[in-house]
Design a protein around this motif. Sequence first.
Motif, PDB file in Angstrom:
ATOM      1  N   ASP A  11       2.274   6.771  -5.796  1.00 40.46           N
ATOM      2  CA  ASP A  11       0.977   6.639  -5.332  1.00 40.46           C
ATOM      3  C   ASP A  11       0.840   5.875  -4.065  1.00 40.46           C
ATOM      4  OD1 ASP A  11       0.375   7.407  -8.011  1.00 40.46           O
ATOM      5  OD2 ASP A  11      -0.094   5.768  -8.718  1.00 40.46           O
ATOM      6  N   ILE A  12       1.584   4.970  -3.578  1.00 43.73           N
ATOM      7  CA  ILE A  12       1.321   4.404  -2.319  1.00 43.73           C
ATOM      8  C   ILE A  12       1.941   5.627  -1.206  1.00 43.73           C
ATOM      9  CG2 ILE A  12       2.152   2.719  -0.840  1.00 43.73           C
ATOM     10  CD1 ILE A  12       2.504   0.834  -3.482  1.00 43.73           C
ATOM     11  N   ASP A  13       2.932   6.294  -1.766  1.00 42.87           N
ATOM     12  CA  ASP A  13       3.293   7.439  -0.400  1.00 42.87           C
ATOM     13  C   ASP A  13       2.272   8.372  -0.464  1.00 42.87           C
ATOM     14  OD1 ASP A  13       5.801   6.081  -0.120  1.00 42.87           O
ATOM     15  OD2 ASP A  13       6.833   7.207  -1.493  1.00 42.87           O
ATOM     16  N   VAL A  15      -0.945   7.899  -0.866  1.00 43.34           N
ATOM     17  CA  VAL A  15      -1.830   7.174   0.283  1.00 43.34           C
ATOM     18  C   VAL A  15      -1.608   7.179   1.570  1.00 43.34           C
ATOM     19  CG1 VAL A  15      -3.159   4.846   0.894  1.00 43.34           C
ATOM     20  CG2 VAL A  15      -2.829   5.578  -1.581  1.00 43.34           C
ATOM     21  N   TRP A  43      -3.008  -3.686  -3.821  1.00 46.56           N
ATOM     22  CA  TRP A  43      -2.753  -2.312  -3.399  1.00 46.56           C
ATOM     23  C   TRP A  43      -2.742  -2.424  -1.747  1.00 46.56           C
ATOM     24  CZ3 TRP A  43      -1.354   1.937  -5.437  1.00 46.56           C
ATOM     25  CH2 TRP A  43      -1.586   2.084  -6.987  1.00 46.56           C
ATOM     26  N   GLN A  46       0.905  -4.029  -0.845  1.00 43.53           N
ATOM     27  CA  GLN A  46       2.077  -3.048  -0.995  1.00 43.53           C
ATOM     28  C   GLN A  46       1.872  -1.869  -0.023  1.00 43.53           C
ATOM     29  OE1 GLN A  46       4.485  -4.043  -2.924  1.00 43.53           O
ATOM     30  NE2 GLN A  46       3.524  -6.037  -3.217  1.00 43.53           N
ATOM     31  N   THR A  47       0.944  -1.305   0.165  1.00 41.34           N
ATOM     32  CA  THR A  47       0.724  -0.097   0.908  1.00 41.34           C
ATOM     33  C   THR A  47       1.143  -0.524   2.434  1.00 41.34           C
ATOM     34  OG1 THR A  47      -0.948   0.772  -0.341  1.00 41.34           O
ATOM     35  CG2 THR A  47      -0.978   1.654   1.854  1.00 41.34           C
ATOM     36  N   ARG A  50       5.100  -0.916   2.347  1.00 41.12           N
ATOM     37  CA  ARG A  50       5.595   0.402   2.329  1.00 41.12           C
ATOM     38  C   ARG A  50       5.449   1.213   3.446  1.00 41.12           C
ATOM     39  NH1 ARG A  50       9.641   3.225   0.034  1.00 41.12           N
ATOM     40  NH2 ARG A  50       8.904   5.306  -0.013  1.00 41.12           N
TER      41      ARG A  50
END
Length: 90
Positions: A11-13, A15, A43, A46-47, A50
């Motif tokens: 999910d982060i990837d 975004v 979120w 963590q984003t 990442r």
Amino acid sequence: MSTQMNLPVQDIDTVLAGLGQLVRRFSARTVLVAGSQGFLGRWLVQTFLRANETVLQDAPCKLLGLDSGIVAAGTHAPQVRLRHVEYDLA
């Protein structure tokens, strides 16, 4: 017992892929995330972490997480590029 929240990397990837080159604007910058232990703050943190591992490897951003710690203290694992400050803005 740890309350650390592991968000889905896929999910982060997604975004980060949606942001495209915009994420590079945070290269070598310091980012303040107010409410860093809340739902949206987790979120965001963590984003950015990442992004530092993938897109911003050459010049990662530094994160400063600001939170009162009332709701979800200790939700982030220790990170080199994340400094958490517990502070009550009220």
